[in-house]
Write a protein that holds these residues in place. Structure first.
Motif, mmCIF file in Angstrom:
data_model
loop_
_atom_site.group_PDB
_atom_site.id
_atom_site.type_symbol
_atom_site.label_atom_id
_atom_site.label_comp_id
_atom_site.label_asym_id
_atom_site.label_seq_id
_atom_site.Cartn_x
_atom_site.Cartn_y
_atom_site.Cartn_z
ATOM 1 N N ALA A 144 27.989 1.287 -11.074
ATOM 2 C CA ALA A 144 26.629 1.641 -11.115
ATOM 3 C C ALA A 144 26.407 2.176 -12.563
ATOM 4 C CB ALA A 144 26.456 2.550 -9.893
ATOM 5 N N PRO A 145 25.028 1.859 -12.832
ATOM 6 C CA PRO A 145 24.626 2.820 -14.022
ATOM 7 C C PRO A 145 24.325 4.171 -13.731
ATOM 8 C CG PRO A 145 22.743 1.333 -13.031
ATOM 9 C CD PRO A 145 23.918 1.267 -12.259
ATOM 10 N N LEU A 146 24.844 4.931 -14.444
ATOM 11 C CA LEU A 146 24.536 6.597 -14.263
ATOM 12 C C LEU A 146 24.255 6.901 -15.703
ATOM 13 C CD1 LEU A 146 27.824 7.571 -12.290
ATOM 14 C CD2 LEU A 146 25.490 7.125 -11.216
ATOM 15 N N ALA A 147 22.916 7.073 -15.889
ATOM 16 C CA ALA A 147 22.533 7.604 -17.434
ATOM 17 C C ALA A 147 23.299 8.792 -17.826
ATOM 18 C CB ALA A 147 21.182 7.886 -17.402
ATOM 19 N N MET A 182 20.090 2.848 -17.991
ATOM 20 C CA MET A 182 18.529 2.410 -18.125
ATOM 21 C C MET A 182 18.033 2.624 -19.356
ATOM 22 S SD MET A 182 15.658 4.078 -15.880
ATOM 23 C CE MET A 182 16.228 5.905 -15.913
ATOM 24 N N GLN A 185 20.366 -2.933 -18.283
ATOM 25 C CA GLN A 185 19.184 -2.514 -17.370
ATOM 26 C C GLN A 185 17.838 -2.039 -17.917
ATOM 27 O OE1 GLN A 185 19.070 1.201 -14.673
ATOM 28 N NE2 GLN A 185 19.275 -0.277 -13.262
ATOM 29 N N ASN A 232 15.113 -1.935 -13.291
ATOM 30 C CA ASN A 232 15.436 -0.754 -12.488
ATOM 31 C C ASN A 232 14.222 -0.297 -11.570
ATOM 32 O OD1 ASN A 232 14.933 2.098 -11.891
ATOM 33 N ND2 ASN A 232 16.760 2.563 -13.212
ATOM 34 N N LYS A 282 17.593 -3.554 -9.146
ATOM 35 C CA LYS A 282 18.201 -2.262 -8.643
ATOM 36 C C LYS A 282 17.205 -1.404 -8.102
ATOM 37 C CE LYS A 282 21.691 1.216 -9.154
ATOM 38 N NZ LYS A 282 21.044 2.464 -9.252
ATOM 39 N N HIS A 319 20.423 1.074 -3.225
ATOM 40 C CA HIS A 319 20.708 2.342 -2.970
ATOM 41 C C HIS A 319 20.177 2.771 -1.892
ATOM 42 C CE1 HIS A 319 20.829 6.942 -3.990
ATOM 43 N NE2 HIS A 319 21.616 6.449 -3.020
ATOM 44 N N TYR A 333 18.841 12.602 -4.093
ATOM 45 C CA TYR A 333 20.420 12.216 -3.795
ATOM 46 C C TYR A 333 20.878 13.008 -2.615
ATOM 47 C CZ TYR A 333 20.331 9.993 -8.050
ATOM 48 O OH TYR A 333 19.908 8.941 -9.013
ATOM 49 N N ASN A 390 24.793 0.090 -2.316
ATOM 50 C CA ASN A 390 25.205 1.217 -3.068
ATOM 51 C C ASN A 390 24.649 2.621 -2.461
ATOM 52 O OD1 ASN A 390 23.300 2.708 -5.513
ATOM 53 N ND2 ASN A 390 25.747 2.715 -5.697
ATOM 54 N N GLY A 391 25.501 3.352 -2.781
ATOM 55 C CA GLY A 391 25.440 4.888 -2.344
ATOM 56 C C GLY A 391 26.333 5.155 -1.472
ATOM 57 N N ASP A 392 27.167 6.482 -2.109
ATOM 58 C CA ASP A 392 28.161 7.156 -1.269
ATOM 59 C C ASP A 392 29.326 6.296 -0.959
ATOM 60 O OD1 ASP A 392 26.311 9.068 -1.473
ATOM 61 O OD2 ASP A 392 25.951 9.018 0.666
ATOM 62 N N VAL A 435 29.677 1.126 -7.036
ATOM 63 C CA VAL A 435 30.218 2.434 -7.156
ATOM 64 C C VAL A 435 29.802 3.276 -8.085
ATOM 65 C CG1 VAL A 435 32.322 3.646 -7.112
ATOM 66 C CG2 VAL A 435 32.243 1.425 -5.909
ATOM 67 N N GLY A 436 29.053 4.428 -7.995
ATOM 68 C CA GLY A 436 28.407 5.316 -9.009
ATOM 69 C C GLY A 436 29.398 6.405 -9.216
ATOM 70 N N ARG A 437 29.039 7.695 -8.548
ATOM 71 C CA ARG A 437 29.707 8.773 -8.883
ATOM 72 C C ARG A 437 30.894 8.822 -8.210
ATOM 73 N NH1 ARG A 437 25.211 11.788 -5.563
ATOM 74 N NH2 ARG A 437 25.327 9.792 -4.445
HETATM 75 C C1 FMN Z 1 23.512 11.151 -13.313
HETATM 76 C C2 FMN Z 1 22.787 9.773 -12.710
HETATM 77 C C3 FMN Z 1 22.249 9.032 -13.488
HETATM 78 C C4 FMN Z 1 21.714 7.539 -13.110
HETATM 79 N N1 FMN Z 1 21.270 6.835 -13.879
HETATM 80 C C5 FMN Z 1 20.874 5.864 -13.156
HETATM 81 C C6 FMN Z 1 20.431 4.764 -14.205
HETATM 82 O O1 FMN Z 1 20.259 5.006 -15.401
HETATM 83 N N2 FMN Z 1 19.754 3.413 -13.682
HETATM 84 C C7 FMN Z 1 19.972 3.383 -12.213
HETATM 85 O O2 FMN Z 1 19.629 2.187 -11.574
HETATM 86 N N3 FMN Z 1 20.533 4.101 -11.453
HETATM 87 C C8 FMN Z 1 20.768 5.108 -11.738
HETATM 88 N N4 FMN Z 1 21.292 6.202 -11.230
HETATM 89 C C9 FMN Z 1 21.522 6.029 -9.619
HETATM 90 C C10 FMN Z 1 22.968 5.558 -9.369
HETATM 91 O O3 FMN Z 1 23.249 4.036 -10.183
HETATM 92 C C11 FMN Z 1 23.341 5.140 -7.832
HETATM 93 O O4 FMN Z 1 22.198 4.089 -7.462
HETATM 94 C C12 FMN Z 1 23.497 6.277 -7.009
HETATM 95 O O5 FMN Z 1 24.148 7.440 -7.818
HETATM 96 C C13 FMN Z 1 24.058 6.186 -5.652
HETATM 97 O O6 FMN Z 1 25.368 5.719 -5.992
HETATM 98 P P1 FMN Z 1 26.663 6.490 -5.699
HETATM 99 O O7 FMN Z 1 26.584 7.218 -4.507
HETATM 100 O O8 FMN Z 1 27.692 5.563 -5.994
HETATM 101 O O9 FMN Z 1 26.704 7.439 -6.831
HETATM 102 C C14 FMN Z 1 21.866 7.549 -11.424
HETATM 103 C C15 FMN Z 1 22.539 8.574 -10.887
HETATM 104 C C16 FMN Z 1 23.126 9.767 -11.298
HETATM 105 C C17 FMN Z 1 23.599 10.654 -10.363
#
Ligand code: FMN
Length: 326
Positions: free
Chosen positions: A17-20, A43, A72, A99, A141, A171, A179, A202-204, A225-227
């Motif tokens: 997943a994208p996590l800025a 993003m 993105q 996004n 997304k 998500h 969150y 997506n999510g958790d 998968v993000g976090r």
């Molecule tokens: C710190 C942070 C930055 C994020 N940045 C973006 C982003 O740039 N673009 C986006 O679509 N979602 C962003 N998200 C959302 C994640 O891509 C994802 O949808 C969300 O964290 C749930 O997935 P996870 O539980 O696997 O982390 C961000 C989430 C976090 C926590």
């Protein structure tokens, strides 16, 4: 098993997943190396892409030309979105992701990100504009909806599919949840049933068990998968192995893990430059050390050391528990 459509192949169907501020180019390269099927750039605002003439590092960050990378874009103006899409496609982007899920006030107040879940006609115009502007696949997304009373994702997905979107990631939270709570994977199933294009859950999702549960509850074609990848860039690849039967990535341990963390650290220094790199790297080092159970005092030394050479000298002890040279 892979996601395969006329325009898009995601193999294996496990994405990072994208996590800025976290899944930058050095991190995405590691995740890709460990076998994840798609990574998504952080993003970037469409207008910035067009107007700001991003400097070299910001351009590199988009991962233009990197395999299995989606760029993105965020925005609320179809013209800027189309221009940005055209520009990044011309520079080598292979997939463009829109996004429509970011819950941050500074994004939603500008009516972008998840605010588009409250304005589906505008969302549709954005998708149409981007699809018309480029030849590469356009994906989306989003979240389940704006709040509990409005699960707009299925409707948005139907419109997106009709407009030519190639894949939709959901998500399983609403915007108002930010969150908090748990992602609702079953609710993602409403989107899966609404469209024929592949839907990614997506999510958790943090490991094979949660990936299997999310796929079973939603019927999605893949997971993102993000976090769960923080401090373990091999995790999406490991999930892909367990769930989709790809070769098992070699998960580094002990000295090999310390070497990987050092390599990641040096990649961040070279990508950001020394001063910014030292600061950006700290959150990643923190996650690696959390997992390694690094003693508190040693962790503090690493987190405050201004000199990269000192950090690199301490890493084998911090990550692999190796005795420090006297
Ligand atoms: C710190 C942070 C930055 C994020 N940045 C973006 C982003 O740039 N673009 C986006 O679509 N979602 C962003 N998200 C959302 C994640 O891509 C994802 O949808 C969300 O964290 C749930 O997935 P996870 O539980 O696997 O982390 C961000 C989430 C976090 C926590």
């Amino acid at each position: 098993m892979a996601i395969r459509t006329a325009t898009l192949t995601i193999d294996p169907p496990v994405a990072l997943a994208p996590l800025a501020g976290i899944t930058d180019l050095p991190f995405r390269r590691l995740a890709a190396r460990f076998g994840c099927g798609l990574v998504v750039s952080e993003m970037v605002a469409s207008r910035e892409v067009v107007q700001a003439q991003p400097e070299a590092r910001a351009r590199a960050e988009l991962g233009l030309g990197e395999a299995a990378t989606a760029v993105q874009l965020a925005g609320r103006d179809p013209w800027w979105m189309a221009e940005a899409a055209r520009l990044v496609e011309a520079s080598g982007a292979r997939i463009i992701d829109i996004n429509m899920g970011c819950p941050a006030k500074k994004v939603t107040n500008g009516l972008a990100g998840s605010a588009l879940l409250r304005d589906l006609p505008l969302a549709l115009r954005l998708i149409e504009a981007v699809v018309a502007a480029v030849k590469v696949p356009v994906t989306l997304k989003t979240r389940l909806g704006w709040d509990g009373g409005c699960h707009a994702a299925a409707e948005l997905a139907r419109m997106a599919e009709a407009a030519g979107a190639a894949m939709i990631t959901v998500h399983g939270r609403t915007r108002q949840q930010f969150y908090t709570g748990r992602a609702d994977w079953a609710a993602i199933g409403d989107v899966v049933r609404a469209v024929r294009v592949p839907v990614v859950a997506n999510g958790d999702i943090t490991d094979a068990a949660t990936a299997r549960a999310a796929l079973a509850a939603s019927g999605a074609a893949g997971v993102m998968v993000g976090r769960g990848a923080q401090g373990q860039p091999w995790q999406p690849g490991l999930i892909a192995h367990a769930v989709f039967g790809t070769p098992r990535p070699a998960v580094p341990e002990g000295a090999a893990l310390a070497a990987l963390v050092a390599e990641h650290y040096e990649a961040m220094l070279s990508f950001y430059g020394r001063d910014l790199g030292v600061r950006v790297a700290r959150k990643h080092l923190g996650w690696y050390m959390d997992r390694a159970g690094t003693p508190v005092a040693l962790r503090a030394r690493i987190m405050t050391a201004p000199d990269p050479a000192a950090v690199l000298a301490l890493l084998p002890g911090a990550i692999a528990g190796e005795a420090l040279a006297a």
